[in-house]
Write an enzyme that holds these catalytic residues in place. Structure first.
Site, PDB file in Angstrom:
ATOM      1  N   HIS A   1       0.842  -1.206   0.000  1.00 21.80           N
ATOM      2  CA  HIS A   1       0.000   0.000   0.000  1.00 21.80           C
ATOM      3  C   HIS A   1       0.873   1.251   0.000  1.00 21.80           C
ATOM      4  O   HIS A   1       0.657   2.180  -0.785  1.00 21.80           O
ATOM      5  CB  HIS A   1      -0.907  -0.021   1.230  1.00 21.80           C
ATOM      6  N   GLU A   2       1.878   1.288   0.875  1.00 20.42           N
ATOM      7  CA  GLU A   2       2.721   2.478   0.992  1.00 20.42           C
ATOM      8  C   GLU A   2       3.566   2.703  -0.250  1.00 20.42           C
ATOM      9  O   GLU A   2       3.716   3.837  -0.716  1.00 20.42           O
ATOM     10  CB  GLU A   2       3.607   2.365   2.237  1.00 20.42           C
TER      11      GLU A   2
ATOM     12  N   HIS B   1       1.625   4.359  -2.962  1.00 19.17           N
ATOM     13  CA  HIS B   1       1.578   5.820  -2.842  1.00 19.17           C
ATOM     14  C   HIS B   1       2.771   6.448  -3.555  1.00 19.17           C
ATOM     15  O   HIS B   1       2.640   7.472  -4.234  1.00 19.17           O
ATOM     16  CB  HIS B   1       1.599   6.234  -1.369  1.00 19.17           C
TER      17      HIS B   1
ATOM     18  N   GLU C   1      -6.332   7.051  -0.950  1.00 19.88           N
ATOM     19  CA  GLU C   1      -6.227   5.886  -0.072  1.00 19.88           C
ATOM     20  C   GLU C   1      -6.880   4.666  -0.716  1.00 19.88           C
ATOM     21  O   GLU C   1      -6.337   3.561  -0.684  1.00 19.88           O
ATOM     22  CB  GLU C   1      -6.868   6.181   1.288  1.00 19.88           C
TER      23      GLU C   1
END
Length: 281
Positions: free
Chosen positions: A131-132, A135, A206
């Site tokens: 997920h990070e 980003h 998100e």
């Protein structure tokens, strides 16, 4: 694609708001001044964002020998994502959380807390880190900076309107001057509307990082389980982070027991989990 479209639409709404409110509050000249001021402040923050946020939380760089499991997961995901290996940091707190920062993939850093290293297994840790790193790959720091610049310019214009109302408004022989009541209403409503749109941009990113991260990891189960654990842990012991940087974390590090939930930078975890469960990876 729906989240990418939503982000573009929200940025377009912020731009339109700047043009409309700028013309009504400060005229063309006022709008230009506000935009330049907001741009200088936010792009300076964008350029040094990694150093600022890492220092703010006392993050310390960690070597591979100290955390071989963490480095192995980050390196594997970075290779899959086609980005350079980011710098790895550890935050000295027991509250489980994580964030990524950096103005582009070449200057990225990923930080995890001591708490998250203790409570997540390897699949769950991989889901969080995917997920990070999504980003980073999606250039979300740049997108959030653009949104902050537009919202900041609108806020500056609102301050200009407040001073204009105090000192009698902007006079114009052809237009007959600015209505002070309208100026006051715009001064109150414009920054509030801009902030809500800015928060919506963050929530859209998100959702996008959840979807991109699940595809990067090759499965949704790890991230789903991790979000469930992080939700419980952060309800019991919120991290108490700064509201200015709360949007960076994978789950909201602030206490949700307040009216500020309306202005949350993160979507509800229940909705994030439901969307991941509906994915086919």
């Amino acid at each position: 694609m729906s989240n990418i479209f939503k982000t573009g639409l929200l940025l377009a709404v912020l731009t339109a708001m700047l043009v409309v409110f700028g013309g009504a509050i400060g005229g063309q000249q006022g709008m230009i001044v506000a935009f330049v001021l907001a741009g200088v402040m936010n792009f300076a923050s964008y350029w040094f964002s990694d150093k600022i946020v890492l220092a703010a939380y006392g993050a310390r760089p960690i070597e591979e020998a100290q955390a071989p499991r963490l480095y192995a997961v980050v390196r594997r995901l970075a290779i899959r994502a086609g980005i350079p290996m980011p710098r790895v940091y550890l935050l000295p707190t027991d509250t489980p959380n994580a964030f990524a920062t950096g103005r582009n993939p070449q200057h990225a850093a990923v930080a995890v807390t001591e708490g998250i290293m203790r409570i997540l297994d390897e699949d769950e840790l991989e889901g969080v880190l995917a997920h990070e790193l999504s980003h980073v790959a999606n250039r979300d720091v740049l997108i959030s900076t653009i949104a902050a610049t537009l919202a900041g310019a609108i806020t500056y214009l609102a301050h200009m309107a407040q001073w204009a109302a105090i000192f009698g408004g902007r006079r114009d022989d052809e237009e007959g001057g600015t209505n002070p009541i309208a100026a006051i209403l715009l001064a109150v409503l414009a920054p509030l509307a801009a902030m809500l749109v800015q928060m919506a941009v963050s929530r859209a990113r998100e959702y996008q990082a959840d979807a991109s991260g699940a595809r990067l990891a090759g499965k949704t189960g790890g991230l789903i389980n991790a979000l469930g654990k992080l939700q419980v842990a952060n309800q019991v012991a919120p991290m108490g982070a700064s509201p200015a940087t709360a949007h960076l974390f994978i789950v909201n590090p602030l206490s949700g027991q307040s009216l500020m939930k309306l202005f949350a930078t993160h979507p509800p975890l229940e909705e994030r989990i439901a969307r991941l469960q509906a994915m086919r990876v």
